[in-house]
Design a protein around this motif. Structure first.
Motif, mmCIF file in Angstrom:
data_model
loop_
_atom_site.group_PDB
_atom_site.id
_atom_site.type_symbol
_atom_site.label_atom_id
_atom_site.label_comp_id
_atom_site.label_asym_id
_atom_site.label_seq_id
_atom_site.Cartn_x
_atom_site.Cartn_y
_atom_site.Cartn_z
ATOM 1 N N ASN A 162 -0.878 -3.923 2.942
ATOM 2 C CA ASN A 162 -0.383 -5.068 1.959
ATOM 3 C C ASN A 162 -0.961 -4.679 0.582
ATOM 4 N N LYS A 163 -2.061 -3.769 0.478
ATOM 5 C CA LYS A 163 -2.547 -3.208 -0.838
ATOM 6 C C LYS A 163 -1.340 -2.423 -1.405
ATOM 7 N N ARG A 164 -0.639 -1.547 -0.668
ATOM 8 C CA ARG A 164 0.259 -0.828 -1.468
ATOM 9 C C ARG A 164 1.265 -1.519 -1.807
ATOM 10 N N ALA A 166 1.021 -4.726 -2.836
ATOM 11 C CA ALA A 166 0.819 -5.625 -3.809
ATOM 12 C C ALA A 166 0.747 -4.778 -4.963
ATOM 13 N N GLN A 167 0.639 -3.324 -5.003
ATOM 14 C CA GLN A 167 0.447 -2.464 -6.162
ATOM 15 C C GLN A 167 1.884 -2.247 -6.705
ATOM 16 N N GLU A 168 2.986 -2.214 -5.646
ATOM 17 C CA GLU A 168 4.179 -1.927 -5.890
ATOM 18 C C GLU A 168 4.790 -3.083 -6.552
ATOM 19 N N ASN A 170 3.074 -5.260 -8.075
ATOM 20 C CA ASN A 170 2.268 -5.598 -9.478
ATOM 21 C C ASN A 170 1.517 -7.474 -9.099
ATOM 22 N N SER A 172 -1.097 -9.756 -6.729
ATOM 23 C CA SER A 172 -2.579 -9.669 -5.883
ATOM 24 C C SER A 172 -2.322 -9.396 -4.387
ATOM 25 N N VAL A 173 -3.113 -8.827 -3.643
ATOM 26 C CA VAL A 173 -3.189 -8.695 -2.165
ATOM 27 C C VAL A 173 -3.117 -10.139 -1.535
#
Length: 206
Positions: A162-164, A166-168, A170, A172-173
């Motif tokens: 989920n974190k990755r 969210a980063q991809e 842009n 929030s988690v």
């Protein structure tokens, strides 16, 4: 030893399949039926781990027997064997709860692999059948999900956390968690592993 019921109205086919399965130490065709009515009677009088069943049979076709098996909650896996690669037959078998669908002209080794996979609790569809399902269903399933949800599902199927994700994207988690929850609800799938399998099966991972 797994007990198998073979239901097919072609004696030569049953004979050939019986000979092939006799080479396997853990598989045994303990009963045979030449029509759907016989198959249903056998299912009501004995326990089987698997039914290998043709679709077109006299007196009662295989699809109707499959429907009865699921309606009566008979504890038995069902692998449909057929010459038909028409999407109507394949989708019908899936909707009625078949654990697998394989064409009769597949190599013997693939048939054995399919039988063992279905008995183990997994589903199996031969490559030709999988291609037909993918072409037919991927469009329907994509229509259920928004474009954003499709993208999230694709990234989930690629093993991203989920974190990755969210980063991809842009975001929030928490936003990804919301998308994930909505996807599960729409597809009626409870686990992340289930989402991954679903995406791969229906070509939504690309």
């Amino acid at each position: 030893m797994y007990k198998i019921l073979l239901a097919d109205d072609h004696p030569l086919f049953r004979e050939g399949l019986r000979a092939r399965l006799s080479l396997e130490d853990d598989l045994d065709i303990t009963a045979e039926a030449e029509n759907g009515k016989q198959a249903w009677e056998l299912l009501n009088n004995d326990d089987f781990d698997l039914v290998l069943m043709d679709i077109n049979m006299p007196e009662m076709d295989g699809m109707y027997v499959l429907e009865l098996i699921k309606e009566q909650n008979i504890d038995c896996k069902v692998l449909m064997l057929s010459m038909h690669d028409d999407k109507e037959y394949i989708l019908g078998a899936m909707r009625h709860g078949a654990n697998g669908y394989i064409l009769k002209d597949v190599p013997g080794n693939e048939l054995i692999a399919a039988i063992k996979k279905v008995i183990s609790g997994k589903s199996y569809f031969s490559s030709e059948v999988t291609e037909i399902l993918s072409n037919e269903l991927s469009g329907e399933q994509k229509a259920i999900l928004t474009r954003r949800e499709q993208l999230v599902l694709r990234l989930i199927s690629q093993g991203l956390s989920n974190k990755r994700i969210a980063q991809e994207l842009n975001v929030s988690v928490r936003t990804i968690e919301t998308h994930k929850r909505n996807i599960k609800q729409k597809l009626d799938i409870e686990t992340t592993i289930g989402l991954v399998r679903y995406a791969i099966d229906y070509g939504l991972d690309k």
